[in-house]
Motif scaffolding. Structure first.
Motif, PDB file in Angstrom:
ATOM      1  N   ILE A 166       0.831  -1.212   0.000  1.00  9.97           N
ATOM      2  CA  ILE A 166       0.000   0.000   0.000  1.00  9.97           C
ATOM      3  C   ILE A 166       0.860   1.254   0.000  1.00  9.97           C
ATOM      4  N   ILE A 167       1.922   1.273   0.849  1.00  6.29           N
ATOM      5  CA  ILE A 167       2.764   2.473   0.919  1.00  6.29           C
ATOM      6  C   ILE A 167       3.478   2.704  -0.415  1.00  6.29           C
ATOM      7  N   THR A 168       4.030   1.645  -0.984  1.00  5.04           N
ATOM      8  CA  THR A 168       4.695   1.796  -2.282  1.00  5.04           C
ATOM      9  C   THR A 168       3.709   2.235  -3.358  1.00  5.04           C
ATOM     10  N   GLY A 169       2.502   1.669  -3.322  1.00  5.71           N
ATOM     11  CA  GLY A 169       1.488   2.065  -4.296  1.00  5.71           C
ATOM     12  C   GLY A 169       1.104   3.519  -4.174  1.00  5.71           C
ATOM     13  N   ILE A 170       1.035   4.023  -2.930  1.00  7.43           N
ATOM     14  CA  ILE A 170       0.704   5.443  -2.742  1.00  7.43           C
ATOM     15  C   ILE A 170       1.778   6.333  -3.356  1.00  7.43           C
ATOM     16  N   PHE A 171       3.029   6.015  -3.114  1.00  7.05           N
ATOM     17  CA  PHE A 171       4.109   6.840  -3.672  1.00  7.05           C
ATOM     18  C   PHE A 171       4.167   6.721  -5.193  1.00  7.05           C
ATOM     19  N   ILE A 172       3.893   5.537  -5.728  1.00  2.18           N
ATOM     20  CA  ILE A 172       3.882   5.394  -7.190  1.00  2.18           C
ATOM     21  C   ILE A 172       2.799   6.263  -7.805  1.00  2.18           C
ATOM     22  N   GLN A 173       1.632   6.326  -7.136  1.00  2.00           N
ATOM     23  CA  GLN A 173       0.568   7.180  -7.662  1.00  2.00           C
ATOM     24  C   GLN A 173       0.910   8.654  -7.515  1.00  2.00           C
TER      25      GLN A 173
END
Length: 731
Positions: free
Chosen positions: A551-558
């Protein structure tokens, strides 16, 4: 002293039965007890008793005897016996008493017949003759005029009903209303004509209208109006005006028998029985009622047996039509033995009428009528809902073009809601039947504070869920509208990604908050649920580190806008088109069509091939002794041919970037060129460029470093002594 005397007077009033038994003391006269003098006399009697030793001793003895009895009285009152044996005894006693009353009522039938015969023999023949003449005049005039009015109205009804089946529902309903009004007018006109005859010709010796004529006329009006309702519903003579889905034979059959039963019961209980009670005897009236009631029950049993198989097959077909699901399966099971239930009900109705016709029979008939009305209304509502669901929902063409998924979403949403409404209607029918038969007092409970609170909570929770569903449909439709290319504005990949993420996040939040609010409305304390959700979230955070990392990596990717839906990327060793992006993972479809679901925790880097612009890089190898300048010219000519095609010229942003010689090997040399295109458009133009370049190389004799095979015959093989290995030499 006065206080003591008043206290003694009060005690005297309490023990007045005991004072009456005291020797030498007689009670005061009745007429003095209601006056002030009576009170004074009571005080004097008390004083006289207290002064007399014998009377005082007798009073004390009476008080001693009365005190234990009064103290023991509460102890003698035994607590109610709530044991199963006592309840069973009470129930069997009530059943036995009811059975005894029923037997006595049935046995009294024969006495009624005997009394009826005796009453008939002792009746006044002059009165009967006068009554027969008056009733005969009214009967002939009433039914004769009714028959004439029907003959007059019949052609008119046939004319207005002709061709009604070819018209729409509303025009057909209007024709039915007009026809019903005409038919009702014939009944009312005949009834009014009968009253005119009764007032002018069928009078009593005193010049007044007889009560029996009025009974006949009112019975005629009620019976014929009931038969009119049957004719309107079944329409046995006018097929085009029939709304109920029944065949012609069934319409004629049920119209015939229902009209006969209504006439039999209506004229008997509203005219014949009251007239027999007044002119002959009450026993004669009771005998006629019994005879007609038994006849009606026998007719009902015959009708049930005649239609046993038809109803069973009809219910089985309905169950099969609806897939043998839910309520229809129950109806099919009931259809196997429905005739037993119907005959039992008719016999129970007859027994109840014998036992208590004044109270039990009206209650049973009223409950039956209310149950039938509830079933009919519920069936109409359920049928309308089923027809609406089967027909489906069709949106206008422009709406379907802008929101292509809305219609399918509504088609999936509406049947679920209609199924809930259908079960609510069925529950309402069951509640109405239970209320009619006094199985429970739902109306009283719903009117109480507790019932209103429960109903309000359920309605509030249902409204919250409905509003949440509507909001989901609205937001999903809005996102679909923004992403639709038919609106005139092509959405960007970033918009597609963010709007889909917003729709998913909104759906999750809506489900959580809607469920919490609905539970709060029905009285569930959601504070422990919220606290538990926090604890569970904390436990998941510690136990599922990969999920948190996703989730954290996905947030930064977005946030960094590294990739969007539709981009061609390489992530975690897989390359392909991004089909779906969530906050936790990315779905990639590669060149072979394989779908890869990659969690963001396994993504170390993302290579996006569709940002800003793209290059098609062409590296070709030519033979070591080939003409390098000729090869370069062939590359320029191949690019020129690519630019001649409009499709590729529109996506190429710059001239050919010919970088020339980039590598030298003992067998070949490498040349490189690049074509700059719009993002994601490099592969089409690049493939055509490579095809054209290879064709030009072939035409101009520019060779590529291709290894060649040469077979050498070994020494032993030339002399026939064995095989020599083959060697591979460069050309």
């Amino acid at each position: 002293m006065q206080f003591i005397i008043r206290l003694c007077v009060f005690a005297l009033l309490l023990v007045s039965p005991a004072l009456a038994q005291v020797p030498g003391i007689s009670p005061a006269p009745a007429e003095t007890e209601t006056t002030d003098a009576g009170s004074t006399q009571a005080v004097d009697d008390l004083v006289r008793i207290l002064e007399n030793d014998t009377a005082r001793a007798a009073l004390i003895e009476q008080l001693k005897q009365a005190a234990p009895a009064e103290d023991a009285a509460p102890a003698e009152e035994a607590l109610p016996d709530l044991s199963i044996a006592r309840q069973l005894a009470e129930y069997t006693r009530s059943v036995a008493q009811g059975a005894s009353a029923t037997v006595r009522a049935v046995g009294g039938i024969f006495l009624n017949f005997r009394h009826a015969i005796n009453g008939t023999l002792s009746a006044d023949y002059d009165v009967i003759r006068t009554l027969a003449i008056n009733l005969g005049i009214v009967l002939v005039g009433l039914f004769g005029s009714f028959w004439i009015f029907k003959l007059i109205a019949q052609p008119l009804l046939a004319r207005i009903s002709r061709g009604a089946g070819k018209r729409n529902v509303w025009k057909k309903l209007g024709i039915v209303i007009v026809g019903t009004a005409i038919d009702t007018l014939t009944v009312v006109a005949a009834w009014a004509f009968g009253y005119i005859l009764a007032l002018n010709f069928g009078t009593t010796p005193s010049g007044e209208m007889g009560i029996n004529q009025s009974l006949l006329l009112n019975a005629f009006l009620l019976v014929e109006l009931c038969k009119l309702v049957i004719r309107v519903l079944l329409a046995p003579r006018h097929i085009d005006l029939r709304f109920l889905p029944v065949t012609d034979d069934n319409a004629a059959y049920w119209s015939f028998w229902l009209a006969r039963v209504i006439s039999l019961l209506g004229y008997t209980f509203m005219f014949v029985a009251p007239m027999a009670r007044t002119t002959i005897s009450p026993a004669a009236s009771a005998a006629v009622q019994v005879l007609v009631m038994v006849t009606a029950v026998i007719v009902g049993v015959i009708i049930v047996l005649q239609n046993k198989d038809d109803v069973r097959l009809w219910l089985a077909e309905l169950s099969a039509k609806h897939g043998h699901s839910g309520l229809w399966r129950v109806l099919a099971a009931v259809g196997q033995h429905w005739h037993v239930l119907a005959i039992t009900y008719l016999l129970a109705l007859l027994v109840v009428w014998f036992a208590n016709p004044d109270q039990a029979l009206p209650f049973m008939l009223g409950a039956t009528l209310q149950s039938l009305i509830a079933v009919v209304v519920g069936s109409l509502i359920v049928g309308f809902i089923s027809r609406f669901v089967s027909v489906g929902l069709k949106l206008p063409g422009d709406v379907s073009q802008r929101l292509p998924l809305l219609e399918s979403r509504l088609k999936a949403f509406v049947p679920a809601v209609m199924a809930v409404v259908r079960w609510v209607v069925i529950a309402g029918v069951i509640i109405a039947i239970g209320q009619a038969w006094a199985l429970f007092d739902f109306a009283g409970w719903i009117g109480s504070d507790e019932g209103l609170a429960v109903a309000g909570s359920i309605v509030s929770a249902a409204l919250i869920i409905l509003i949440a569903i509507i909001l989901h449909v609205v937001v999903a439709s809005w996102v679909e509208y923004r992403l639709s290319a038919n609106t005139g504005r092509m959405p960007t990949p970033r918009e597609k990604t963010l709007l889909n993420l917003f729709k998913n996040a909104f759906t999750v939040a809506l489900v959580i908050f809607g469920l919490m609010l609905a539970l709060a409305q029905i009285g569930v304390n959601i504070a422990p649920l919220l606290a538990g959700a926090g604890v569970v979230g904390l436990a998941i955070g510690f136990g599922a580190q990969k999920l948190v990392q996703d989730i954290i990596t996905g947030i930064f990717i977005q946030f960094e806008n590294v990739m969007n839906e539709g981009d061609v990327v390489e992530a975690a060793g897989k390359s392909g088109v991004v089909e779906k992006l969530t906050i936790r993972s990315v779905t990639i479809r590669d060149m072979s069509g394989t779908v890869h679901l990659i969690p963001f925790s396994s993504v170390d880097q993302v290579s996006n091939m569709m940002r800003g612009f793209s290059f098609y890089v062409s590296e070709v190898e030519i033979a070591y002794d080939s003409d390098i300048e000729g090869a370069k010219q062939a590359m320029r000519d191949a690019f020129a041919k690519v630019m001649e095609i409009q499709e590729y010229r529109d996506v190429i942003l710059d001239d050919l970037d010919l970088q020339g010689l980039i590598a030298i090997t003992p067998q070949s040399v490498s040349l490189r060129s690049r074509i700059k295109t719009l993002a994601g458009k490099q592969w089409g133009a690049g493939r055509f460029y490579s095809e054209t370049l290879m064709r030009l190389f072939t035409e101009r004799g520019i060779e590529t470093p291709t290894p060649k095979m040469r077979y050498l015959q070994g020494k032993n093989e030339r002399h026939g002594h064995g095989d020599m290995p083959m060697g591979e030499l460069p050309a």
